[in-house]
Design an enzyme around this catalytic site. Structure first.
Site, mmCIF file in Angstrom:
data_model
loop_
_atom_site.group_PDB
_atom_site.id
_atom_site.type_symbol
_atom_site.label_atom_id
_atom_site.label_comp_id
_atom_site.label_asym_id
_atom_site.label_seq_id
_atom_site.Cartn_x
_atom_site.Cartn_y
_atom_site.Cartn_z
ATOM 1 N N HIS A 12 32.717 40.459 117.075
ATOM 2 C CA HIS A 12 33.161 40.849 118.423
ATOM 3 C C HIS A 12 34.625 40.521 118.671
ATOM 4 C CE1 HIS A 12 29.170 41.928 119.646
ATOM 5 N NE2 HIS A 12 28.691 40.701 119.536
ATOM 6 N N HIS B 194 2.652 68.027 81.048
ATOM 7 C CA HIS B 194 2.121 69.404 81.092
ATOM 8 C C HIS B 194 0.665 69.491 80.624
ATOM 9 C CE1 HIS B 194 6.028 70.969 82.033
ATOM 10 N NE2 HIS B 194 6.561 70.579 80.884
#
Length: 811
Positions: free
Chosen positions: A562, A139
């Protein structure tokens, strides 16, 4: 190749920082206990024993004047600390500030310690670090202390990084619950620093109540687009909300920016139980946020402590942050579902105002969010905002925190904190052997002359691992043959016996079996070789599940993804990954398994095995138009109970070919949000490298960067239990580089930085086209995917009228 850091993580603090406290309110919530509780918890878990301590020294005036004015330094040095009434008056010239006789020295140590830690990171003494410093800093403005902050630690660190180390791009992430306006002001007109802040805002009602904390303040001049505010307009936000922000805004922009250094203003006032923030982030979430930031800047990440006022979750949040820096696995979060509509509105507004500056944000259409921009501005107009350019003569004296909750609410919060800590216990980290490898020369025995699926594939990866010394850092797991019972987890008996018959078949019989249309070859060695690949993967599963290792890479062939239940297909015989998933379900009773397939070809065999099974989430990234034919379309999303659990990220036509950024953005926008919602207990990867540039079969343009980054991102899931299993990849050079890159990342090395344009910028014709389609298809199944909430056209006008009536009544 860059020099490896001496240590992974550095840290810095100084005992004198514990003497900085409010002289008129010893119970002030910005107290020494904040830092001491973190130190105590880190010592209790022996985390500092694994870190490099970096000594704090006081910053000199030149360091502080990199940002602050000399008048501020002079004013602070002349503060009347010995007269309490005069000191109160002095502090009231600033908003929410206190000091005592030790504050100036503590503030200089906070800056100096941060700079010393930066130097350690930049000179490779450590990879990353945590500056455990106070007073906080984000800040503090050029000529003004503010909000418990005296000097802006993160701003001075960033400016030093640019001026002393000639860095061109510094990223500052601020996750403190308050907007770090001092940091924003410092870099508002430069592109050398990208500031991204998430903060509680409530349309301006929440401190610091600035118009410039809203989403439409995006920088000016060279800095336009480089200031990103993500205002949070309600309290009670949860893990799902912060991850939604990270995946939709922060990570896409950060990867596109490609910083040289990441700085984090780490405020833990967003954590569960903090009365200042009133948010509900569990402490272990900070490990996940930190993990993703480590994927940037070659892992050069520096955390700087800011706020956090619930001692239990502050200390625990800081501990999880430090553990993530050290490379420990992230604790699994509870399923992150249903991000708040308020957050979805804000994210849509942010994307809309930033899309002209960041290509990765253009993946989502934001035209419909104009209604929410209008709503936000009308709500904000009713709030009396603060103008930082017009300062009051005197502020109220900094208060102690006023607890607004009832005793019943406080008890509920304590119960929630207790439960959150119980759900995220700290486990002892694994030493050498956290990453497992399996490799057996016998898997080279099966080969078909001239075929691209050849023995040299696994040898190329093994040589890459050895050449980098990675094998010495891993634990080798013995290979073995899978049993018939194990093969039958994913295949039927008839197919098993057919494959077994190849062991004794004549050459003529093998030729009759040959499946040219299915792209498979047969020899007398294929059966045992396929059994060896599957069994070796199962050995890896057992080793990971019994904590012999945390993760692993199976360098096996033939590939498997696969292969169907009763059919070998596409160089694949037994489906290694499907067998592993079924094994995890049967032998370890796992309920949620994630399979990621980044092979160039979609793993149709894996898909078929789990097509109706919600216990396995299968996500494939592939070229839709490649082998196998008629498979992998994005519309194919599962069946019955498995509907939504089959996700095909099928790049359409691969024209142009997908690049690293396309895959990385698919992770940010689709895979990671869904994965956190699914909350897997184990991650299996079909690791095919045939999308790499130069592959003999694939037409992709991926580099090792993409593969290491994807691996890094997956390590945040399932307590780090990740097994990568080799599938395709037919360029030996790329197998060597990409395979070893994955192993290095599994070991915890920093993933390869996304420095090339192809790794930063997703292609409109690839990412936008495909990822938008995937989200449209799967939005009904997964709440975490980006969406813009619908709104009745008249609702905003009615809402504004009600707000105006309330405002008039209150006045």
């Amino acid at each position: 190749m860059a020099t490896q850091p001496v240590a992974r993580t550095g840290y810095t603090y100084d005992e004198l920082m514990l003497k900085h406290e409010c002289p008129w309110a010893k119970d002030h919530h910005e107290s020494p206990l904040r830092l001491s509780s973190i130190l105590d918890r880190c010592r209790e878990l022996k985390l500092f024993d694994r870190c490099l301590f970096v000594k704090c020294t006081k910053a000199n005036d030149d360091d502080i004047l990199l940002y602050h004015n000399e008048s501020l330094l002079k004013s602070l040095s002349q503060a009347p600390c010995k007269n309490i009434e005069q000191l109160k008056e002095f502090c009231q010239t600033y908003d929410d500030v206190y000091i005592n006789e030790f504050s100036l020295e503590a503030a200089k140590l906070a800056v100096g310690g941060s700079l010393n830690l930066l130097d350690s990171i930049m000179t490779n003494k450590c990879q990353n670090g945590f500056a455990l410093v106070r007073p906080p800093g984000h800040h503090a403005m050029e000529n003004e202390m503010n909000g418990f902050c005296l000097f802006n630690n993160v701003v001075i660190t960033a400016k030093t990084a640019i001026e002393k180390y000639n860095l061109q791009r510094v990223l500052i992430i601020d996750w403190d619950v308050h907007h770090g306006q001092g940091t924003q002001y410092a870099f508002y007109d430069t592109n050398k620093v990208l500031c991204i802040s998430t903060h509680r805002y409530e349309y301006g009602q929440y401190w610091p109540s600035l118009a410039e904390s809203d989403f439409d303040f995006i920088g000016e001049g060279d800095g336009q687009g480089f200031n990103v505010n993500i205002p949070l307009n309600k309290t009670g936000l949860k893990n799902a909300d912060y991850l939604y922000i990270f995946f939709n805004i922060i990570l896409p922009i950060a990867y596109e920016y490609d910083p040289d250094l990441v700085l984090v203003s780490a405020g833990y006032d967003v954590a569960l139980g903090c009365p200042e923030g009133e948010m509900k982030i569990t402490p272990d979430t900070f490990a996940h946020l930190t993990h993703y930031l480590k994927g940037l800047a070659n892992g050069k990440v520096m955390i700087l402590l800011e706020g956090g006022y619930c001692i239990d979750t502050l200390a625990e949040g800081a501990v999880w942050t430090l553990r993530s820096l050290l490379g420990d696995p992230c604790s699994p979060l509870q399923a992150c579902t249903n991000p708040d509509p308020i957050v979805k509105k804000t994210v849509a507004c942010c994307k809309n105002v930033l899309k002209d500056y960041w290509q990765s944000l253009r993946i989502d259409l934001t035209d419909k969010c104009e209604i929410w921009i209008k709503e936000a501005k009308r709500k904000q107009a009713l709030i009396p905002l603060i103008n930082n350019k017009i300062r009051p003569i005197q502020y109220d004296l900094t208060p102690t925190l006023i607890i607004k909750q009832t005793e019943e609410q406080l008890l509920k919060i304590q119960q929630d904190i207790k439960r959150a800590l119980e759900l995220a216990p700290h486990q002892k980290p694994l030493e050498r052997g956290r990453t497992l490898l399996v490799y057996d020369e016998l898997m080279k025995k099966f080969h078909s002359r001239g075929h691209c699926e050849r023995p040299g594939r696994i040898e190329a990866i093994w040589k890459g691992v050895q050449s980098r010394g990675l094998d010495q850092r891993c634990k080798m797991i013995p290979s073995r043959l899978a049993t018939k019972e194990e093969i039958l987890l994913a295949h039927n008996d008839e197919f098993y016996e057919l494959m077994k018959s190849t062991k004794t078949a004549s050459e003529r019989q093998l030729k009759q079996l040959k499946g040219a249309l299915r792209s498979v070859e047969y020899t007398n060695d294929v059966f045992d070789n396929a059994l060896l690949a599957a069994g070796s993967c199962l050995n890896m599963i057992d080793a990971i599940m019994t904590d012999e290792g945390r993760n692993g890479f199976a360098i096996v062939r033939p590939p498997g993804h696969h292969a169907h239940c009763s059919l070998d297909y596409g160089f694949c015989y037994f489906n290694n990954v499907a067998i592993c998933a079924r094994y995890l379900q049967r032998h370890y009773n796992l309920q949620r398994i994630l399979i990621i397939d980044f092979d160039y070809h979609m793993g149709d065999g894996v898909k078929d095995v789990f097509y109706e099974d919600p216990g396995v989430l299968y996500i494939s990234l592939h070229c839709y138009d490649a082998f196998p034919p008629n498979e992998g379309h994005p519309n194919d999303s599962g069946k019955d109970k498995g509907l939504g659990y089959n996700i095909n990220i099928g790049w359409l036509k691969f024209d142009p070919p997908a690049v690293d950024a396309d895959y990385i953005n698919a992770f940010h926008h689709v895979i990671l949000p869904i994965a956190y919602e699914y909350n897997p207990e184990f991650v299996l990867v079909c690791a095919g490298f045939d999308a790499a540039e130069g592959d003999r079969i694939g037409w992709g343009k991926l580099s090792a960067c993409a593969y290491s980054q994807m691996t890094h991102m997956l390590l945040s899931l399932a307590n780090g239990r990740v097994l990568e299993v080799l599938e395709g990849g037919y360029c030996l050079h790329q197998l060597n580089i990409c395979g070893s890159a994955c192993v290095a990342t599994l070991l915890g090395d920093s993933p390869i930085r996304c420095s090339e344009d192809s790794a930063k910028y997703p292609q409109d014709l690839v990412s936008v086209r495909t990822i938008q389609m995937i989200k449209d298809i799967h939005r009904s199944f997964w709440t975490s995917l980006f969406t813009i909430p619908d709104q009745n056209e008249n609702a905003i006008d009615k809402l504004a009228e009600n707000l105006e009536k309330t405002a008039i009544k209150n006045n």
